[in-house]
Enzyme design. Structure first.
Site, short mmCIF file in Angstrom:
data_model
loop_
_atom_site.label_atom_id
_atom_site.label_comp_id
_atom_site.label_asym_id
_atom_site.label_seq_id
_atom_site.Cartn_x
_atom_site.Cartn_y
_atom_site.Cartn_z
CG ASP A 139 44.37 36.53 35.60
OD1 ASP A 139 43.76 36.21 36.64
OD2 ASP A 139 44.45 37.71 35.18
CD GLU A 189 35.83 37.31 39.04
OE1 GLU A 189 36.96 37.14 38.56
OE2 GLU A 189 34.98 38.06 38.54
CG HIS A 193 39.47 43.18 34.19
ND1 HIS A 193 38.50 42.21 34.20
CD2 HIS A 193 40.44 42.73 35.03
CE1 HIS A 193 38.86 41.22 35.01
NE2 HIS A 193 40.03 41.51 35.53
N GLY A 194 40.99 47.23 33.00
CA GLY A 194 41.32 48.20 31.95
C GLY A 194 41.33 49.63 32.44
CB THR A 248 45.00 47.43 31.19
OG1 THR A 248 43.92 46.50 31.27
CG2 THR A 248 44.78 48.34 30.00
CG ASN A 297 45.08 39.60 39.45
OD1 ASN A 297 45.81 39.24 40.36
ND2 ASN A 297 44.21 38.80 38.86
N GLY A 302 41.84 44.41 38.55
CA GLY A 302 41.69 45.74 37.94
C GLY A 302 42.72 46.73 38.42
N GLY A 303 43.94 46.23 38.69
CA GLY A 303 44.99 47.05 39.32
C GLY A 303 45.45 48.27 38.53
CB THR A 304 45.38 49.17 34.92
OG1 THR A 304 46.22 48.10 34.51
CG2 THR A 304 45.66 50.40 34.05
P1 13P Z 1 43.86 45.58 34.78
O1 13P Z 1 43.97 45.15 33.35
O2 13P Z 1 42.82 46.61 35.00
O3 13P Z 1 45.17 45.98 35.35
O4 13P Z 1 43.36 44.29 35.61
C1 13P Z 1 44.08 43.11 35.48
C2 13P Z 1 43.39 41.98 36.14
O5 13P Z 1 42.64 42.15 37.08
C3 13P Z 1 43.68 40.63 35.62
O6 13P Z 1 43.02 39.62 36.28
#
Ligand code: 13P
Length: 293
Positions: free
Chosen positions: A96, A148, A192-193, A245, A242, A221-223
């Site tokens: 990644d 990306e 992200h995060g 975090t 993805n 940024g799935g978190t």
């Molecule tokens: P998060 O850390 O927000 O879940 O995003 C992860 C990500 O997009 C890794 O490429």
């Protein structure tokens, strides 16, 4: 509700494919999405594999460059192979956010299923050149390549203006047509995060991008993305999501708690026996959000 989700996942998400490329093409056509989790070692990897078994769904595990460097790509490949033998579903391994072409090549040589070359912080011309080099190198090994365009906010990503992160449709098209890359991660407002406020996803831009190129798209940024926005994005062309975090934060938080309790007697397998179910729970929660159909 749980039963309905699980029974549907069984029929939809554990289907066999000849290759990961084929899986992604089908997922884009049928509005499905492969959940991909950033992992760090054998423990959070085990939690992801067990969660995928419980939910009967394929998953991807991803190593960020520091994880790939510390463990080496060869060792991580072997680690995942060990777990694959014991899992009923597919466990794909991805590199990644590599800004290094060399690291992508090493991961390809080690047998990774997929790699991301992240040229989002350099000029479009340089991004295309880096992506092309990785696509060419990956071709004979049949490894999937993700590029990306635009920026995923958060961490050390510098955003100069409100719209600086948004992927430009013309640039997305140019990168895709010049490289024939398999997957495209696009900046549409996610970060992200943990985010202080809900990220505002630019669905209008996502739609324009999805109409402009046939490639499966990647949601980063799935978190911090609400379940309903994840589900809407999947219907609009996001074929990989993805999530990172929430995995490493849960890991560190509960490991710290357990170590505090045990003091000088802290012993890794005993600590991790308590932490692992906590990681598995958050992974299952995200799997439910993704495999909602
Ligand atoms: P998060 O850390 O927000 O879940 O995003 C992860 C990500 O997009 C890794 O490429």
């Amino acid at each position: 509700m749980d039963t309905v989700i699980k029974s549907n996942i069984k029929t939809i998400y554990n289907q066999d494919y000849k290759s990961l490329k084929e899986l992604f093409i089908d997922y884009r056509a049928t509005q499905r999405c492969l959940p991909a989790f950033n992992v760090n070692d054998n423990y959070d990897l085990k939690a992801v594999v067990e969660a995928s078994d419980d939910m009967d769904t394929h998953v991807m595990v991803m190593t960020y460059p520091p994880v790939a460097e510390l463990n080496t790509t060869e060792v991580f490949r072997s680690l995942v192979d060990g777990f694959k033998k014991r899992s009923k579903n597919k466990i794909f391994l991805h590199l990644d956010h590599s800004t290094s072409v060399d690291l992508c090549k090493r991961a390809i040589d080690s047998g990774y299923d997929s790699v991301m070359i992240d040229g989002s912080q350099v000029s479009l011309e340089k991004n295309i050149k880096m992506t092309q080099e990785v696509v060419n190198y990956a071709a004979s090994a049949g490894v999937v390549v993700e590029a990306e365009i635009g920026k995923i906010m958060g961490r050390d990503v510098v955003v100069k203006s409100d719209n600086d992160f948004l992927a430009d449709v013309g640039e997305v098209k140019q990168l895709f047509e010049a490289t024939d890359v398999d997957l495209v991660a696009v900046g549409i407002g996610t970060a992200h995060g943990f985010t202080p406020t809900e990220p505002k996803i630019h669905f209008d831009r996502l739609q324009e991008i999805a109409e402009a190129i046939p490639a499966p798209l990647v949601l980063h940024g799935g978190t911090g993305i609400p379940d309903t926005d994840i589900q809407k994005s999947i219907c609009m062309g996001m074929s990989k999501i993805n999530i990172g975090t929430i995995v490493h934060n849960t890991y560190m938080k509960y490991a710290f708690e357990e170590m505090k309790k045990a003091g000088n007697d802290a012993y890794p397998p005993y600590v991790m026996k308590e932490v692992l179910p906590k990681i598995k729970n958050v992974v299952k929660d995200r799997l439910k959000a993704v495999n909602y159909k």
